[in-house]
Design a protein around this motif. Structure first.
Motif, PDB file in Angstrom:
ATOM      1  N   VAL A 127       0.767  -1.073  -0.197  1.00  0.00           N
ATOM      2  CA  VAL A 127       0.157   0.068  -0.063  1.00  0.00           C
ATOM      3  C   VAL A 127       0.870   1.299  -0.031  1.00  0.00           C
ATOM      4  CG1 VAL A 127      -1.464   1.284   1.276  1.00  0.00           C
ATOM      5  CG2 VAL A 127      -1.731  -1.187   0.919  1.00  0.00           C
ATOM      6  N   ALA A 128       1.838   1.233   0.790  1.00  0.00           N
ATOM      7  CA  ALA A 128       2.866   2.326   0.853  1.00  0.00           C
ATOM      8  C   ALA A 128       3.347   2.658  -0.668  1.00  0.00           C
ATOM      9  CB  ALA A 128       3.991   2.216   1.907  1.00  0.00           C
ATOM     10  N   GLU A 129       3.769   1.612  -1.240  1.00  0.00           N
ATOM     11  CA  GLU A 129       4.651   1.881  -2.434  1.00  0.00           C
ATOM     12  C   GLU A 129       3.783   2.196  -3.689  1.00  0.00           C
ATOM     13  OE1 GLU A 129       7.680  -0.693  -5.247  1.00  0.00           O
ATOM     14  OE2 GLU A 129       7.187  -1.323  -3.216  1.00  0.00           O
ATOM     15  N   GLY A 130       2.536   1.283  -3.741  1.00  0.00           N
ATOM     16  CA  GLY A 130       1.724   1.356  -5.086  1.00  0.00           C
ATOM     17  C   GLY A 130       0.390   2.221  -4.506  1.00  0.00           C
ATOM     18  N   GLY A 131      -0.001   2.602  -3.438  1.00  0.00           N
ATOM     19  CA  GLY A 131      -1.277   3.153  -3.331  1.00  0.00           C
ATOM     20  C   GLY A 131      -2.469   2.260  -2.540  1.00  0.00           C
ATOM     21  N   ALA A 135     -10.979  -2.380  -2.905  1.00  0.00           N
ATOM     22  CA  ALA A 135     -11.945  -2.719  -1.709  1.00  0.00           C
ATOM     23  C   ALA A 135     -12.389  -4.156  -1.807  1.00  0.00           C
ATOM     24  CB  ALA A 135     -13.167  -1.749  -1.748  1.00  0.00           C
ATOM     25  N   THR A 136     -11.453  -4.996  -1.642  1.00  0.00           N
ATOM     26  CA  THR A 136     -11.900  -6.622  -1.588  1.00  0.00           C
ATOM     27  C   THR A 136     -11.030  -7.228  -0.746  1.00  0.00           C
ATOM     28  OG1 THR A 136     -12.029  -8.567  -2.795  1.00  0.00           O
ATOM     29  CG2 THR A 136     -10.291  -7.129  -3.677  1.00  0.00           C
ATOM     30  N   GLY A 137     -11.385  -8.355   0.171  1.00  0.00           N
ATOM     31  CA  GLY A 137     -10.507  -8.954   1.032  1.00  0.00           C
ATOM     32  C   GLY A 137     -10.125 -10.188   0.277  1.00  0.00           C
ATOM     33  N   ASN A 138     -10.561 -10.454  -0.838  1.00  0.00           N
ATOM     34  CA  ASN A 138     -10.380 -11.836  -1.932  1.00  0.00           C
ATOM     35  C   ASN A 138      -8.911 -11.797  -2.415  1.00  0.00           C
ATOM     36  OD1 ASN A 138     -10.427 -13.613  -4.060  1.00  0.00           O
ATOM     37  ND2 ASN A 138     -12.210 -14.050  -2.937  1.00  0.00           N
ATOM     38  N   LEU A 139      -8.181 -12.646  -1.801  1.00  0.00           N
ATOM     39  CA  LEU A 139      -6.445 -12.967  -2.203  1.00  0.00           C
ATOM     40  C   LEU A 139      -6.369 -13.069  -3.738  1.00  0.00           C
ATOM     41  CD1 LEU A 139      -4.666 -14.401   0.720  1.00  0.00           C
ATOM     42  CD2 LEU A 139      -4.901 -12.186   0.238  1.00  0.00           C
ATOM     43  N   VAL A 140      -7.112 -13.934  -4.287  1.00  0.00           N
ATOM     44  CA  VAL A 140      -7.183 -14.375  -5.712  1.00  0.00           C
ATOM     45  C   VAL A 140      -7.442 -13.032  -6.352  1.00  0.00           C
ATOM     46  CG1 VAL A 140      -7.899 -15.852  -7.457  1.00  0.00           C
ATOM     47  CG2 VAL A 140      -7.499 -16.755  -5.345  1.00  0.00           C
ATOM     48  N   GLU A 141      -8.454 -12.275  -6.195  1.00  0.00           N
ATOM     49  CA  GLU A 141      -8.812 -11.138  -6.758  1.00  0.00           C
ATOM     50  C   GLU A 141      -7.537  -9.995  -6.689  1.00  0.00           C
ATOM     51  OE1 GLU A 141     -12.293  -7.817  -7.152  1.00  0.00           O
ATOM     52  OE2 GLU A 141     -12.721  -9.497  -5.729  1.00  0.00           O
ATOM     53  N   LEU A 142      -7.214  -9.989  -5.612  1.00  0.00           N
ATOM     54  CA  LEU A 142      -5.866  -9.002  -5.548  1.00  0.00           C
ATOM     55  C   LEU A 142      -4.947  -9.536  -6.145  1.00  0.00           C
ATOM     56  CD1 LEU A 142      -6.190  -8.307  -1.579  1.00  0.00           C
ATOM     57  CD2 LEU A 142      -6.645  -6.635  -3.408  1.00  0.00           C
ATOM     58  N   VAL A 143      -4.658 -10.718  -6.438  1.00  0.00           N
ATOM     59  CA  VAL A 143      -3.587 -11.134  -7.190  1.00  0.00           C
ATOM     60  C   VAL A 143      -3.738 -10.674  -8.632  1.00  0.00           C
ATOM     61  CG1 VAL A 143      -2.301 -13.153  -8.306  1.00  0.00           C
ATOM     62  CG2 VAL A 143      -2.766 -13.051  -5.510  1.00  0.00           C
ATOM     63  N   PHE A 144      -4.951 -10.770  -9.082  1.00  0.00           N
ATOM     64  CA  PHE A 144      -5.266 -10.535 -10.548  1.00  0.00           C
ATOM     65  C   PHE A 144      -5.336  -9.133 -10.855  1.00  0.00           C
ATOM     66  CE2 PHE A 144      -5.722 -15.003 -10.786  1.00  0.00           C
ATOM     67  CZ  PHE A 144      -5.564 -15.191 -12.150  1.00  0.00           C
ATOM     68  N   HIS A 145      -5.648  -8.183  -9.642  1.00  0.00           N
ATOM     69  CA  HIS A 145      -6.117  -7.036  -9.853  1.00  0.00           C
ATOM     70  C   HIS A 145      -4.895  -6.017 -10.296  1.00  0.00           C
ATOM     71  CE1 HIS A 145      -8.134  -3.106  -9.617  1.00  0.00           C
ATOM     72  NE2 HIS A 145      -9.198  -3.733  -9.276  1.00  0.00           N
ATOM     73  N   PRO A 146      -4.924  -5.329 -11.319  1.00  0.00           N
ATOM     74  CA  PRO A 146      -3.758  -4.476 -11.637  1.00  0.00           C
ATOM     75  C   PRO A 146      -3.410  -3.314 -10.643  1.00  0.00           C
ATOM     76  CG  PRO A 146      -5.640  -3.705 -13.164  1.00  0.00           C
ATOM     77  CD  PRO A 146      -6.013  -5.094 -12.109  1.00  0.00           C
ATOM     78  N   GLU A 147      -4.438  -3.136  -9.822  1.00  0.00           N
ATOM     79  CA  GLU A 147      -4.158  -2.033  -8.714  1.00  0.00           C
ATOM     80  C   GLU A 147      -3.903  -2.940  -7.397  1.00  0.00           C
ATOM     81  OE1 GLU A 147      -7.300   0.700  -8.677  1.00  0.00           O
ATOM     82  OE2 GLU A 147      -6.496   1.464 -10.667  1.00  0.00           O
ATOM     83  N   PHE A 149      -2.286  -6.891  -5.931  1.00  0.00           N
ATOM     84  CA  PHE A 149      -0.834  -7.359  -5.573  1.00  0.00           C
ATOM     85  C   PHE A 149       0.017  -7.400  -7.114  1.00  0.00           C
ATOM     86  CE2 PHE A 149      -2.633  -9.778  -1.838  1.00  0.00           C
ATOM     87  CZ  PHE A 149      -2.681  -8.663  -1.134  1.00  0.00           C
ATOM     88  N   LYS A 150      -0.723  -7.681  -8.119  1.00  0.00           N
ATOM     89  CA  LYS A 150      -0.263  -7.947  -9.585  1.00  0.00           C
ATOM     90  C   LYS A 150       0.980  -7.096  -9.916  1.00  0.00           C
ATOM     91  CE  LYS A 150      -1.377  -8.416 -14.396  1.00  0.00           C
ATOM     92  NZ  LYS A 150      -2.361  -8.355 -15.531  1.00  0.00           N
ATOM     93  N   PRO A 151       1.138  -5.778  -9.563  1.00  0.00           N
ATOM     94  CA  PRO A 151       2.377  -4.990  -9.931  1.00  0.00           C
ATOM     95  C   PRO A 151       3.586  -5.520  -9.403  1.00  0.00           C
ATOM     96  CG  PRO A 151       0.485  -3.494  -9.584  1.00  0.00           C
ATOM     97  CD  PRO A 151       0.216  -4.772  -9.160  1.00  0.00           C
ATOM     98  N   PHE A 152       3.374  -6.257  -8.014  1.00  0.00           N
ATOM     99  CA  PHE A 152       4.448  -6.531  -7.201  1.00  0.00           C
ATOM    100  C   PHE A 152       4.929  -8.015  -7.482  1.00  0.00           C
ATOM    101  CE2 PHE A 152       2.025  -3.524  -4.927  1.00  0.00           C
ATOM    102  CZ  PHE A 152       3.033  -2.501  -4.499  1.00  0.00           C
ATOM    103  N   ILE A 153       4.152  -8.923  -8.174  1.00  0.00           N
ATOM    104  CA  ILE A 153       4.502 -10.280  -8.560  1.00  0.00           C
ATOM    105  C   ILE A 153       5.399 -10.713  -9.635  1.00  0.00           C
ATOM    106  CG2 ILE A 153       3.648 -12.508  -8.834  1.00  0.00           C
ATOM    107  CD1 ILE A 153       1.219 -11.675  -7.113  1.00  0.00           C
ATOM    108  N   ALA A 160      -0.853 -16.813 -11.557  1.00  0.00           N
ATOM    109  CA  ALA A 160      -1.955 -16.732 -11.921  1.00  0.00           C
ATOM    110  C   ALA A 160      -2.730 -18.005 -12.653  1.00  0.00           C
ATOM    111  CB  ALA A 160      -2.185 -15.380 -13.006  1.00  0.00           C
ATOM    112  N   SER A 161      -1.835 -18.378 -13.544  1.00  0.00           N
ATOM    113  CA  SER A 161      -2.233 -19.787 -14.169  1.00  0.00           C
ATOM    114  C   SER A 161      -2.444 -20.996 -13.167  1.00  0.00           C
ATOM    115  CB  SER A 161      -1.117 -20.279 -15.093  1.00  0.00           C
ATOM    116  OG  SER A 161      -1.311 -21.507 -15.934  1.00  0.00           O
TER     117      SER A 161
END
Length: 268
Positions: A127-131, A135-147, A149-153, A160-161
């Motif tokens: 959050v500190a680095e990327g903003g 608004a979701t607590g779903n880990l899989v959705e966060l992995v896929f979302h461009p805003e 976890f995706k930019p850090f992976i 994702a596969s």
């Protein structure tokens, strides 16, 4: 859905014939056929035997009973209910004891319910680095979302596969409408057919999650654990995901952060 339709769907999902299921549940295949077509009403006892033969979990067993007009046999107790205090304590101990490495508690749809201090700090660092995260607590959705976890992976395509294949396998075993909704959400966020077409290939014994946070490369792998004696819908669906360092640099990173055990297992 009618109980016979549910039963038929579960039988086909398990790739069982009526004769095979009838043999497992000690009922005649003729009577099972009548139940599936609605010509006969199954007793609660028979439905429980059929559920056991189909290896249904607590939630799906309840659903089958309710559809047939019977009372559910398993409770569905919220994690914050006083009756779940021993479970919360056990979860806290597991998450606390896993420090200095990240760990969290997930529900059946991959929503993060509890996180230890290490996992919370990782999320705060992103959050500190990327903003702010979506608004979701779903880990899989966060992995896929461009805003999310995706930019850090760093190995996002591979991760994702793998997650998509796990979701597909879960849906094949259990046609959960909430998991299906999550899958459709992922189709909005990524090229799902393309990701499924490229099977992960690696010479390593396990899939690692490779992240870059604040210039630090972190490489971890994870395990999933669950309660083996659960007799409650919610408790049975809880999963504890624990992350382990896959190299010395990651191990040193977490060991040097200085975590406080009193902060473990905070609700997310």
């Amino acid at each position: 859905m009618e109980p016979g339709e549910l039963l038929s769907d579960w039988r086909k999902t398990r790739r069982l014939s009526q004769l095979e299921l009838a043999g497992r549940a000690a009922v005649s295949s003729r009577h099972l056929s009548f139940v599936e077509t609605g010509r006969a009403r199954a007793s609660a006892g028979l439905l429980r035997r059929l559920a056991a033969a189909l290896d249904l979990n607590c939630r799906d067993t309840n659903q089958l009973l309710i559809a047939a007009g019977h009372a559910p046999v398993y409770g569905e107790t919220r994690l914050d209910d006083p009756a779940m205090a021993p479970v919360r304590e056990a979860l806290t101990v597991m998450l606390d004891n896993h420090l200095p490495y990240p760990a969290g508690v997930l529900d059946a749809q991959w929503n993060l319910l509890l996180a230890n201090d290490a996992l919370q700090r990782l999320i705060r660092a992103m959050v500190a680095e990327g903003g702010p995260l979506p608004a979701t607590g779903n880990l899989v959705e966060l992995v896929f979302h461009p805003e999310g976890f995706k930019p850090f992976i760093l190995n996002w395509d591979t991760v994702a596969s793998m997650l998509l294949r796990r979701l597909r396998r879960d849906l094949d075993l259990r046609p959960d409408p909430l998991l299906r909704r999550l899958y459709r959400r992922l189709e909005d966020l990524a090229d799902v057919p393309g990701l499924l077409g490229d099977a992960p290939a690696s010479a390593d014994p396990m899939l690692t999650l490779q992240m870059m946070i604040n210039g630090q490369r972190l490489t971890t792998f994870s395990t999933l654990a669950s309660f083996g004696t659960a007799m409650d819908v919610i408790m049975e669906e809880l999963r504890i995901e624990q992350y382990f360092p896959a190299d010395d640099a990651t191990r040193e990173f977490f060991e040097n952060l200085g975590f406080h055990r009193a902060d473990a297992a905070e609700p997310v």
